[in-house]
Design an enzyme around this catalytic site. Sequence first.
Site, mmCIF file in Angstrom:
data_model
loop_
_atom_site.group_PDB
_atom_site.id
_atom_site.type_symbol
_atom_site.label_atom_id
_atom_site.label_comp_id
_atom_site.label_asym_id
_atom_site.label_seq_id
_atom_site.Cartn_x
_atom_site.Cartn_y
_atom_site.Cartn_z
ATOM 1 N N TYR A 1 -14.099 -4.376 10.291
ATOM 2 C CA TYR A 1 -12.830 -3.642 10.326
ATOM 3 C C TYR A 1 -12.111 -3.890 11.648
ATOM 4 C CZ TYR A 1 -9.456 0.181 10.203
ATOM 5 O OH TYR A 1 -8.291 0.909 10.232
ATOM 6 N N GLY B 1 1.863 4.886 3.654
ATOM 7 C CA GLY B 1 2.774 4.023 2.906
ATOM 8 C C GLY B 1 3.681 4.804 1.974
ATOM 9 N N ASN C 1 1.513 3.475 -2.447
ATOM 10 C CA ASN C 1 1.306 4.528 -3.447
ATOM 11 C C ASN C 1 0.599 5.763 -2.904
ATOM 12 O OD1 ASN C 1 -0.992 2.617 -3.436
ATOM 13 N ND2 ASN C 1 -1.893 4.090 -4.845
ATOM 14 N N GLY D 1 0.824 -1.206 0.000
ATOM 15 C CA GLY D 1 0.000 0.000 0.000
ATOM 16 C C GLY D 1 0.858 1.257 0.000
#
Length: 331
Positions: A202, A54, A50, A48
């Site tokens: 979650y 991250g 991009n 992750g």
Amino acid sequence: MWIPNLPVTVITGLAAGAGALCIFKDVYGGPAYDRNVSAEGKTVIITGANNGIGKEATWEFAKRGAKVFMACRDMAKCEEARRDIVLETGNKFVYCRPCDLASTASIRAFAEQFKSEEPSLDILVNNAGVMEPPAGVTKDGFETQLGVNHMGHFLLTNLLLDTLKASAPSRVVVVTCDAHRRGELRTKDLNMSEGYDARASYAQSKLANVLFASELGKRTLGTGVAVVAVDPGFTDTDLTRHLPMSKSITRFFVYPLFWPVMKLPRTGAQTLLHAALDPKLEKCTGDYYVNMNKANPSEKAQDYEMALWLWKVSEKWTRLDDESVSKAPAA
């Protein structure tokens, strides 16, 4: 008698207030991780990478001299982020590689390609995540949040574990959050097939992250592979893009209220840097850190029997030990 100009007074007050909020936000976010700690010569994988934390962690690792592999689902966004990072840091050893955590085939292909390119791996940062999306499943039939946030990283880490051990001292950083405290593993319906609750799912996936780090720490004891679970705190990223509030006009009223206490992504990334590079953490065995300070996770996250149960279920679901899968060509 001098009478202040009302417009000037109002504007000055607003400017002073805005300045005070910015200072508060900066102080509240916490200090940057020690800039004297180098990552020169280290090989790093970040999932992750991009956007959000991250991307900022990738920038920080690159700035400190590491070779960084950005494991991303969206290659176009990854390449765009990579170009910016290379230009800003002057480090050309930053690479994009496709890795869709919602697909075990993609994860296996990523691990196979990485091993064919690199002889060592010093740091694996399991950062990618999704938060409260609409009901759905991954390509392998896992509930989306459980699949991406936990199962995908479980498989990726285990596929790279031999390389991490051979590269010791090395580290695995598992990114979780405070939501794990309200999490509960639904042992009779882990996939939530009998009733999807986005918020509960979650929290379950974040609890799974902490339990995974704990069990991994036990299994890598004495191998030179340190394991750290880290909560970067309340950070301003697009992780919340699926929340109803983010799609409503109320966001224009609610966001300013939370803005002062939300970390900038680069500030949140400092906690990842600390977990990955701090010399004092090289013996960690699944310890939990919040804002660079060791903390106690929830009681459920300290349930070792539950951690073992989750590990065995994860092995089975991801077909980790299935030789026919591991040796088959990636789809």
